[in-house]
Every structure is written in structure tokens, then in C-alpha cells.
Design an enzyme around this catalytic site. Structure first.
Site, PDB file in Angstrom:
ATOM      1  N   HIS A  95       0.803  -1.225   0.000  1.00  0.00           N
ATOM      2  CA  HIS A  95       0.000   0.000   0.000  1.00  0.00           C
ATOM      3  C   HIS A  95       0.841   1.283   0.000  1.00  0.00           C
ATOM      4  O   HIS A  95       0.502   2.276   0.644  1.00  0.00           O
ATOM      5  CB  HIS A  95      -0.960   0.006   1.183  1.00  0.00           C
ATOM      6  CG  HIS A  95      -2.003  -1.064   1.131  1.00  0.00           C
ATOM      7  ND1 HIS A  95      -2.514  -1.546  -0.054  1.00  0.00           N
ATOM      8  CD2 HIS A  95      -2.634  -1.750   2.138  1.00  0.00           C
ATOM      9  CE1 HIS A  95      -3.420  -2.487   0.210  1.00  0.00           C
ATOM     10  NE2 HIS A  95      -3.505  -2.628   1.528  1.00  0.00           N
ATOM     11  N   HIS A 166      -9.897   1.509   0.940  1.00  0.00           N
ATOM     12  CA  HIS A 166      -9.742   0.285   1.738  1.00  0.00           C
ATOM     13  C   HIS A 166     -10.855   0.244   2.791  1.00  0.00           C
ATOM     14  O   HIS A 166     -10.618   0.314   3.986  1.00  0.00           O
ATOM     15  CB  HIS A 166      -8.359   0.276   2.393  1.00  0.00           C
ATOM     16  CG  HIS A 166      -7.841  -1.089   2.704  1.00  0.00           C
ATOM     17  ND1 HIS A 166      -8.287  -1.822   3.777  1.00  0.00           N
ATOM     18  CD2 HIS A 166      -6.918  -1.866   2.070  1.00  0.00           C
ATOM     19  CE1 HIS A 166      -7.644  -2.978   3.818  1.00  0.00           C
ATOM     20  NE2 HIS A 166      -6.816  -3.022   2.779  1.00  0.00           N
ATOM     21  N   GLU A 290     -12.033  -3.746  -2.723  1.00  0.00           N
ATOM     22  CA  GLU A 290     -11.061  -2.721  -3.101  1.00  0.00           C
ATOM     23  C   GLU A 290     -10.854  -2.677  -4.620  1.00  0.00           C
ATOM     24  O   GLU A 290     -10.039  -3.416  -5.160  1.00  0.00           O
ATOM     25  CB  GLU A 290      -9.717  -3.011  -2.430  1.00  0.00           C
ATOM     26  CG  GLU A 290      -9.784  -3.251  -0.929  1.00  0.00           C
ATOM     27  CD  GLU A 290      -8.499  -3.870  -0.412  1.00  0.00           C
ATOM     28  OE1 GLU A 290      -7.410  -3.350  -0.737  1.00  0.00           O
ATOM     29  OE2 GLU A 290      -8.577  -4.881   0.321  1.00  0.00           O
TER      30      GLU A 290
END
Length: 330
Positions: A95, A166, A290
Site C-alpha cells: 500500500h 480500503h 477494493e
């Protein structure tokens, strides 16, 4: 523009009377989401704004500059090798690194009753990535009960770019998400190794635990996989459905993204931290949906590209449409 305070979370609310979203500037996060007539939140979130700076399971944040995993914390672009932070298992990048977009305090701007924007500048070299990005995440609520997310980014220098919300959903308000019904409009998925890195192949979902081509219970099989919606970025289209039978709430997800990462929250554990649900979260308290580019795409040339060249614009659109199952069947 509203003044920006680097270490203080700005919390705002937008609503159209039917759907109400509470948003925070740290990670441009969705903290709480309420549907009129339903007495519980639809998403997982921390009650204390300061918890959004923790190294938590990314509750509600927008993650990037490159969502998901980059194998071995390395990628090559224009003949140059970049080493980025290995914040996953000490081996891979997750991420965008430990201080990626999810951990930054975005600038709040252009707030109205039913919309607000958050902006972020990501400099050259941040977390080891090449190129700079100017990012804007625009939230809006439209009738009857749709939460819209529009993310745009402009590259200064060649870089990689892949943002995703998220958000963890529990449409029933409590309990395990295994009894939710899920449908994903994908015929293929990406198999992964024991460290959740794609093996490089694209495999059919049919006759696997990942076949959600028809609406069925999420079940108890662990999910942390990319479902292959398309081989390139697409026009906004319907990609998934989620039903909470106990609450009677339904979600329809539309997106422009070529992949949908689904995570069943098997490692969720909030201990005694206060949450918007009241009780602490435990394993499988929420299901993350997501929309994004495929994981480790920069190291797999056959995957849809996440490379954006100098001056090129990235544009992600996702729509989360809520309704009552009773209305759908009437």
C-alpha cells in the site's frame, strides 16, 4: 481552501438525507456510513480520530501511491531500478509503504452539504518511489443512496499510480461476514503464494473457492485475492454485489478499475480499541472490497499497467449504491 494542520484530523460529514458519510482527513478516510432507517454503521471505523495514524489494518483509508503488494520491494522503470519500503513481512511493499497516502493528512477542500474533496502532494522519492503525484479524492452522495468516489492524480515525472478505497463492509452491523451474499463479475483471479504475492498466472474462478459469478455466501474460506474484472482500465460498470440478509441491506459496486481485491478480514483484531460499532472488531468482522489495478502489476508486464508518464492523469471512479432488499423484491 481550509487551513491544513499536519497532525490534526479534520472530520466532516456529508449527506443527502438518506445516506450519510463521516469522513476524516487522515488517509482521506471513510470513518462511518449510515443508511436512513438502519440503526448501525455499514462500514468499519475507529471512534477515536487519532487511531487513523496507527499501523492498523487500514480501516477506511485511501491507500497508495501504489495499492496492494510490490514483490521484493523493487520495480524497474525506464531502465532504472527503484527500491521501495518493505513494510510487509520485511520483504515486500504494501500500500505504498508505512507512510503512504493512508497515513498522510490530506487537505480538505470544497465542502458542500453532500460533497467534499481531499488533496495530497506526494513528492519525488517518497517511500523510494520515482516521480511526484498531485492527488485529489472527491466524495459525493447522490440519490437515492449512492456514495461516489472520484480519485484523480497528475504525475510529475514517470511513476506508478494505483489508489484504492480500503473500506470494510459489514451490512448486518455485527457478526462474521461469512453469511453475507457476494457476487463478483469476474471469470478469473490471480493465484498467490504463501506471502500473498501473485504467481504471475491468471486462472479461471470456476471450480475454485473464488467462484462468485452467482450470488452466494462469502463462507469461511480466507480471501485476500485479486479478481480480474478486465485486462485494462474500463468505463464505469457494475462489478460486484453484496447482500446482508439479516439487515436487508444491499450494496451494488460500480467501478472503472480492472481488478477487485477482496479481503475477508481474517487478521482483524482491534483488541479493546473503541470503534463506530461500539464493540471491538475481531476476525472476519468486515469484508474489504477494493477496486484497483492488479497487485504487483509493475513486475508482471502481462498485467494491466499501473505506469503513468510525466503529465499523464490517473482517474479512478467507484460508486457504492445502497438499497433495501425488500425494495428490490417488491
Amino acid at each position: 481552501m481550509i487551513p491544513h494542520k499536519a497532525n490534526k484530523q479534520a472530520v466532516v460529514q456529508i449527506s443527502n438525507g438518506t445516506l450519510t458519510a463521516t469522513l476524516g482527513s487522515i488517509g482521506a478516510s471513510l470513518i462511518d456510513l449510515r443508511l436512513d432507517g438502519v440503526d448501525h454503521p455499514l462500514v468499519l471505523g475507529w471512534k477515536a480520530p487519532s487511531e487513523y495514524l496507527r499501523n492498523d489494518p487500514y480501516l477506511g483509508c485511501i491507500v497508495g501511491r501504489c495499492a496492494n503488494r510490490i514483490s521484493n520491494g523493487q520495480y524497474a522503470l525506464n531502465g532504472k531500478t527503484y527500491s521501495v519500503e518493505r513494510n510487509f513481512l520485511g520483504k515486500h511493499c504494501l500500500h505504498g509503504g508505512s507512510k503512504g497516502a493512508a497515513r498522510q493528512n490530506w487537505r480538505r477542500n470544497n465542502q458542500t452539504e453532500n460533497a467534499v474533496s481531499f488533496e495530497l502532494e506526494i513528492p519525488e522519492g517518497d517511500m523510494g518511489f520515482g516521480g511526484a503525484l498531485s492527488v485529489k479524492a472527491h466524495y459525493s452522495i447522490t440519490s437515492p443512496a449512492t456514495l461516489n468516489l472520484d480519485i484523480r492524480a497528475i504525475a510529475t515525472g514517470d511513476t506508478i499510480c494505483n489508489f484504492t478505497p480500503h473500506w470494510y463492509f459489514n451490512l448486518n452491523g455485527d457478526g462474521d461476514i461469512g453469511d453475507h451474499l457476494l457476487r463478483v463479475r469476474a471469470q478469473d483471479y490471480l493465484p498467490v503464494d504463501d506471502e500473498l504475492i501473485p504467481l504471475g498466472s491468471v486462472e479461471p474462478v470456476r471450480n475454485t473457492p473464488y467462484d462468485f459469478q452467482t450470488l452466494r455466501p462469502v463462507g469461511d474460506a480466507p480471501l485476500d485475492h485479486n479478481f480480474c474484472i478486465a485486462r485494462e482500465r474500463i468505463r464505469l460498470k457494475h462489478i460486484a454485489q453484496l447482500h446482508g440478509l439479516r439487515s436487508g441491506v444491499a450494496l451494488d459496486l460500480h467501478s472503472t478499475e480492472p481488478g477487485l481485491q477482496i479481503y475477508s478480514g481474517d487478521f482483524l483484531d482491534s483488541a479493546d480499541l473503541p470503534t463506530v460499532f461500539g464493540a471491538p472488531y475481531s476476525t472476519r468482522s468486515g469484508l474489504a472490497l477494493e477496486p484497483q489495478g492488479w497487485p504487483d502489476a509493475i513486475n508482471n508486464p502481462s498485467f494491466p499497467s499501473v505506469v503513468f508518464m510525466d503529465g499523464q492523469e490517473y482517474h479512478h471512479q467507484s460508486q457504492y449504491m445502497f438499497s433495501r432488499l425488500s425494495d428490490r423484491h417488491s
